[in-house]
Design an enzyme around this catalytic site. Structure first.
Site: not given
Ligand code: 13P
Length: 249
Positions: A9-11, A173, A234-235
């Site tokens: 998930n690249w947000k 995060g 995410g990250g």
């Molecule tokens: P992180 O891996 O950056 O903690 O984010 C997790 C997330 O929200 C994936 O959707």
């Protein structure tokens, strides 16, 4: 029996150029990974440039959100029909950032799940508790109610298209991952609940991803748990090298 999924998930990261570069770097690194399904979930603006790169690859495309209507006067929204048109196979629904910052209600999420399924897209339905809720011993109440409300009225056939993602909000995060044992307990709770809402057969086939500070260093321990069927990253998915190491857990 359950085929794992590793999704990035690249947000709200990456311009179209950055997205193209990342995918071009990623595909050769993961091309031999046949043990799991793989997906990248770029921001809306990058979907149409990434889609042709993924065609004929072993990496699927996902979107981060959608509306529940096919079309209409909903300024700023994107419909599931539009995502299907771009070739999206997945869409995250109910990410904690959508619940927290954009006040998405259980009722909306329920409609979004139904709409995505209707358009042939597998929703990645996110659930998870806040730190204060876990500390107050409310994990089961909170996550249980998210699951029940999100899935309300969905038939077993509809549910079979849904992927669940347990993401404890305190681990997103923050660099604080749930230990594999904590994550396993949560996943087991969710699978039990699915067996009550549907059947053990459906519960045993349900894919439940873990999300929250997943890194190349901790993926192996998480994937060793019997009820963890993959990760929503995410990250660590923003960098092709690090995401490919997670894919090859
Ligand atoms: P992180 O891996 O950056 O903690 O984010 C997790 C997330 O929200 C994936 O959707």
């Amino acid at each position: 029996m359950r085929r794992p999924l590793i999704a990035g998930n690249w947000k709200m990261y990456k311009t179209t150029t950055e997205a193209v570069v990342t995918v071009q770097q990623l595909l050769p690194l993961i091309k031999n990974a046949a043990h799991c399904d793989i997906a990248v979930i770029p921001p809306f603006t990058a979907l149409s440039v990434v889609a042709p790169l993924l065609r004929d690859s072993n990496c699927g495309l996902g979107a981060q959100n959608c509306h529940y209507e096919k079309e209409g006067a909903f300024t700023g929204e994107i419909s599931p029909a539009m995502l299907a048109d771009l070739g999206c196979r997945y869409v995250t629904i109910g990410h904690s950032e959508r619940r927290q910052y954009f006040k998405e209600s259980d009722e909306w999420l329920n409609k979004k799940l139904k709409a995505a399924i209707h358009y042939g897209i597998s929703p990645i339905f996110c659930i998870g508790e806040l730190l204060e809720q876990r500390e107050a011993g409310q994990f089961q109440t909170v996550v249980g109610s998210q699951v029940r409300a999100g899935l309300a009225g969905l038939t077993g056939e509809e549910f079979s298209h849904i992927i669940l993602a347990y993401e404890p909000v305190w681990a997103i995060g923050t660099g604080r991952t749930a230990t594999p044992e904590m994550a396993q307990q949560a996943h087991q709770f969710v699978r039990n609940l699915i067996s009550q809402l549907y059947s053990w057969d459906q519960a045993n086939r349900a894919i439940i991803l873990y999300g929250g500070s997943v890194k190349p260093e901790n993926i192996t321990g998480l994937m060793a748990q019997p009820d963890i069927d993959g990760a929503l990253v995410g990250g660590a998915s923003l960098d092709a090298q690090s995401f490919s190491r997670i894919v090859k857990y």
